[in-house]
Design a protein around this motif. Sequence first.
Motif, PDB file in Angstrom:
ATOM      1  N   ALA A  18     107.764  67.351  51.526  1.00 54.04           N
ATOM      2  CA  ALA A  18     106.453  67.927  51.827  1.00 54.04           C
ATOM      3  C   ALA A  18     106.124  67.797  53.307  1.00 54.04           C
ATOM      4  O   ALA A  18     105.556  68.702  53.912  1.00 54.04           O
ATOM      5  N   GLN A  19     106.500  66.643  53.897  1.00 55.91           N
ATOM      6  CA  GLN A  19     106.244  66.435  55.320  1.00 55.91           C
ATOM      7  C   GLN A  19     107.042  67.415  56.161  1.00 55.91           C
ATOM      8  O   GLN A  19     106.558  67.944  57.161  1.00 55.91           O
ATOM      9  N   SER A  20     108.292  67.672  55.751  1.00 59.16           N
ATOM     10  CA  SER A  20     109.129  68.623  56.482  1.00 59.16           C
ATOM     11  C   SER A  20     108.508  70.013  56.468  1.00 59.16           C
ATOM     12  O   SER A  20     108.495  70.715  57.475  1.00 59.16           O
ATOM     13  N   MET A  21     107.981  70.420  55.321  1.00 58.98           N
ATOM     14  CA  MET A  21     107.359  71.736  55.220  1.00 58.98           C
ATOM     15  C   MET A  21     106.048  71.776  55.993  1.00 58.98           C
ATOM     16  O   MET A  21     105.713  72.775  56.626  1.00 58.98           O
ATOM     17  N   ALA A  22     105.301  70.663  55.965  1.00 53.81           N
ATOM     18  CA  ALA A  22     104.021  70.617  56.682  1.00 53.81           C
ATOM     19  C   ALA A  22     104.238  70.733  58.176  1.00 53.81           C
ATOM     20  O   ALA A  22     103.476  71.385  58.893  1.00 53.81           O
ATOM     21  N   ASP A  23     105.312  70.091  58.667  1.00 53.03           N
ATOM     22  CA  ASP A  23     105.609  70.146  60.098  1.00 53.03           C
ATOM     23  C   ASP A  23     105.910  71.567  60.544  1.00 53.03           C
ATOM     24  O   ASP A  23     105.730  71.918  61.711  1.00 53.03           O
ATOM     25  N   LEU A  24     106.395  72.392  59.598  1.00 52.41           N
ATOM     26  CA  LEU A  24     106.695  73.778  59.938  1.00 52.41           C
ATOM     27  C   LEU A  24     105.433  74.630  59.967  1.00 52.41           C
ATOM     28  O   LEU A  24     105.362  75.631  60.661  1.00 52.41           O
ATOM     29  N   ASP A  25     104.420  74.225  59.175  1.00 53.49           N
ATOM     30  CA  ASP A  25     103.224  75.043  59.041  1.00 53.49           C
ATOM     31  C   ASP A  25     102.229  74.824  60.176  1.00 53.49           C
ATOM     32  O   ASP A  25     101.623  75.762  60.663  1.00 53.49           O
ATOM     33  N   ARG A  26     102.043  73.576  60.616  1.00 49.94           N
ATOM     34  CA  ARG A  26     101.011  73.282  61.606  1.00 49.94           C
ATOM     35  C   ARG A  26     101.185  74.056  62.910  1.00 49.94           C
ATOM     36  O   ARG A  26     100.213  74.583  63.439  1.00 49.94           O
ATOM     37  N   PRO A  27     102.391  74.115  63.474  1.00 48.58           N
ATOM     38  CA  PRO A  27     102.559  74.826  64.748  1.00 48.58           C
ATOM     39  C   PRO A  27     102.179  76.299  64.678  1.00 48.58           C
ATOM     40  O   PRO A  27     101.811  76.889  65.698  1.00 48.58           O
ATOM     41  N   GLU A  28     102.259  76.892  63.494  1.00 49.72           N
ATOM     42  CA  GLU A  28     101.943  78.310  63.374  1.00 49.72           C
ATOM     43  C   GLU A  28     100.495  78.591  63.756  1.00 49.72           C
ATOM     44  O   GLU A  28     100.196  79.629  64.357  1.00 49.72           O
ATOM     45  N   GLU A  29      99.599  77.664  63.415  1.00 49.69           N
ATOM     46  CA  GLU A  29      98.190  77.863  63.743  1.00 49.69           C
ATOM     47  C   GLU A  29      97.976  77.843  65.254  1.00 49.69           C
ATOM     48  O   GLU A  29      97.218  78.649  65.800  1.00 49.69           O
ATOM     49  N   THR A  30      98.649  76.904  65.928  1.00 54.19           N
ATOM     50  CA  THR A  30      98.532  76.822  67.384  1.00 54.19           C
ATOM     51  C   THR A  30      99.109  78.070  68.039  1.00 54.19           C
ATOM     52  O   THR A  30      98.546  78.604  69.004  1.00 54.19           O
ATOM     53  N   PHE A  31     100.235  78.543  67.508  1.00 49.73           N
ATOM     54  CA  PHE A  31     100.857  79.748  68.062  1.00 49.73           C
ATOM     55  C   PHE A  31      99.948  80.965  67.871  1.00 49.73           C
ATOM     56  O   PHE A  31      99.788  81.785  68.787  1.00 49.73           O
ATOM     57  N   LYS A  32      99.342  81.076  66.696  1.00 50.29           N
ATOM     58  CA  LYS A  32      98.433  82.197  66.437  1.00 50.29           C
ATOM     59  C   LYS A  32      97.234  82.147  67.372  1.00 50.29           C
ATOM     60  O   LYS A  32      96.774  83.184  67.868  1.00 50.29           O
ATOM     61  N   LYS A  33      96.735  80.942  67.621  1.00 50.68           N
ATOM     62  CA  LYS A  33      95.597  80.789  68.525  1.00 50.68           C
ATOM     63  C   LYS A  33      95.977  81.217  69.937  1.00 50.68           C
ATOM     64  O   LYS A  33      95.215  81.917  70.618  1.00 50.68           O
ATOM     65  N   GLY A  34      97.176  80.803  70.374  1.00 54.09           N
ATOM     66  CA  GLY A  34      97.641  81.189  71.702  1.00 54.09           C
ATOM     67  C   GLY A  34      97.833  82.689  71.824  1.00 54.09           C
ATOM     68  O   GLY A  34      97.472  83.300  72.839  1.00 54.09           O
ATOM     69  N   THR A  35      98.392  83.301  70.788  1.00 54.95           N
ATOM     70  CA  THR A  35      98.606  84.750  70.794  1.00 54.95           C
ATOM     71  C   THR A  35      97.281  85.498  70.826  1.00 54.95           C
ATOM     72  O   THR A  35      97.140  86.518  71.517  1.00 54.95           O
ATOM     73  N   LEU A  36      96.295  84.986  70.086  1.00 60.79           N
ATOM     74  CA  LEU A  36      94.971  85.606  70.082  1.00 60.79           C
ATOM     75  C   LEU A  36      94.343  85.551  71.471  1.00 60.79           C
ATOM     76  O   LEU A  36      93.764  86.537  71.944  1.00 60.79           O
ATOM     77  N   LEU A  37      94.489  84.406  72.136  1.00 61.26           N
ATOM     78  CA  LEU A  37      93.959  84.268  73.496  1.00 61.26           C
ATOM     79  C   LEU A  37      94.679  85.214  74.456  1.00 61.26           C
ATOM     80  O   LEU A  37      94.064  85.805  75.348  1.00 61.26           O
ATOM     81  N   LEU A  38      95.988  85.363  74.264  1.00 63.22           N
ATOM     82  CA  LEU A  38      96.768  86.274  75.106  1.00 63.22           C
ATOM     83  C   LEU A  38      96.277  87.704  74.942  1.00 63.22           C
ATOM     84  O   LEU A  38      96.119  88.443  75.926  1.00 63.22           O
ATOM     85  N   ASN A  39      96.022  88.098  73.701  1.00 63.60           N
ATOM     86  CA  ASN A  39      95.544  89.459  73.431  1.00 63.60           C
ATOM     87  C   ASN A  39      94.139  89.693  73.978  1.00 63.60           C
ATOM     88  O   ASN A  39      93.742  90.843  74.198  1.00 63.60           O
ATOM     89  N   LYS A  40      93.401  88.597  74.190  1.00 63.00           N
ATOM     90  CA  LYS A  40      92.052  88.708  74.753  1.00 63.00           C
ATOM     91  C   LYS A  40      92.068  88.562  76.280  1.00 63.00           C
ATOM     92  O   LYS A  40      91.017  88.403  76.903  1.00 63.00           O
ATOM     93  N   ASN A  41      93.280  88.593  76.850  1.00 63.85           N
ATOM     94  CA  ASN A  41      93.462  88.480  78.304  1.00 63.85           C
ATOM     95  C   ASN A  41      93.062  87.114  78.852  1.00 63.85           C
ATOM     96  O   ASN A  41      92.796  86.976  80.048  1.00 63.85           O
ATOM     97  N   LYS A  42      93.033  86.106  77.998  1.00 61.88           N
ATOM     98  CA  LYS A  42      92.762  84.737  78.434  1.00 61.88           C
ATOM     99  C   LYS A  42      94.110  84.034  78.602  1.00 61.88           C
ATOM    100  O   LYS A  42      94.511  83.202  77.795  1.00 61.88           O
ATOM    101  N   TYR A  43      94.783  84.393  79.677  1.00 58.31           N
ATOM    102  CA  TYR A  43      96.175  84.002  79.858  1.00 58.31           C
ATOM    103  C   TYR A  43      96.356  82.502  80.091  1.00 58.31           C
ATOM    104  O   TYR A  43      97.275  81.893  79.543  1.00 58.31           O
ATOM    105  N   LYS A  44      95.500  81.896  80.898  1.00 57.92           N
ATOM    106  CA  LYS A  44      95.634  80.466  81.170  1.00 57.92           C
ATOM    107  C   LYS A  44      95.412  79.644  79.905  1.00 57.92           C
ATOM    108  O   LYS A  44      96.127  78.671  79.646  1.00 57.92           O
TER     109      LYS A  44
END
Length: 257
Positions: A18-44
């Motif tokens: 379960a921990q192995s699978m959880a470790d795979l899931d958490r980073p996805e949220e951070t990546f999605k947040k970063g991509t959303l900021l990129l699409n909003k032209n908030k590059y930094k």
Amino acid sequence: MLRTIIISIVIFFHSLAAQSMADLDRPEETFKKGTLLLNKNKYKEAIEQFTTLINQKQFAPELFLQMGNAHYRLQNIGLAALSYRRALLLKSNSAEARQNLELIKDKTGFVDTDPSDSNQILSLSNESLIGTLLAISLWLIGIGIALIILKIRHRKSAFALLIVGSLSATLSTFLSKARDSSRPDHRTNIVIKNDSTAHTGPAQSASTIIKLPPGSSVILVTARDNWSYVKLPNELHGWIKTESIQSLWPYDPEFSD
């Protein structure tokens, strides 16, 4: 007593899975947040999110691709080239990363110390695939051990689960080691600053050997304070300001000195 031991073993292996699978899931949220900021032209802000993942060693070609896109929008051409090269390290057939890197090369005319540097990118096993395979193997091993201890019928099936689980764990280990051993020269550095120049000595007043546009690759030989001695194209050697270069792949422990 026996029942307690069995339950503890099953819980142990399942918690690891379960921990192995959880470790795979958490980073996805951070990546999605970063991509959303990129699409909003908030590059930094986007770069901050992507950097968090990199510092956690959550490597993925899509991560470095988006990091490169953010740097390119900020006109950090050298850092963009570095990110695209890293994306290609993980996925050599990434058409977008290769196209963007070629675009930068056409724009800056960067040079490679090794002519094969731009193509010295091997397809490496995906991190999530290895993690998923390991999680599955832990589940199979845990279930197999439980069936054997409980002396449930179909012992052959229990042993089969143990064998398959062990083989899966071995395969995930092999893929992980193969990924780590297939990387380019760990001394490869990428020029990230504009107007970078290699000199005959560790001083700005020393004679110029060659100009190195952002995105160029050099091989680090030794570093001395603010200057680094590097191998250059055409078997030349010279000194470049340390702040002008950054390691192509600085995060892997196998590459640390």
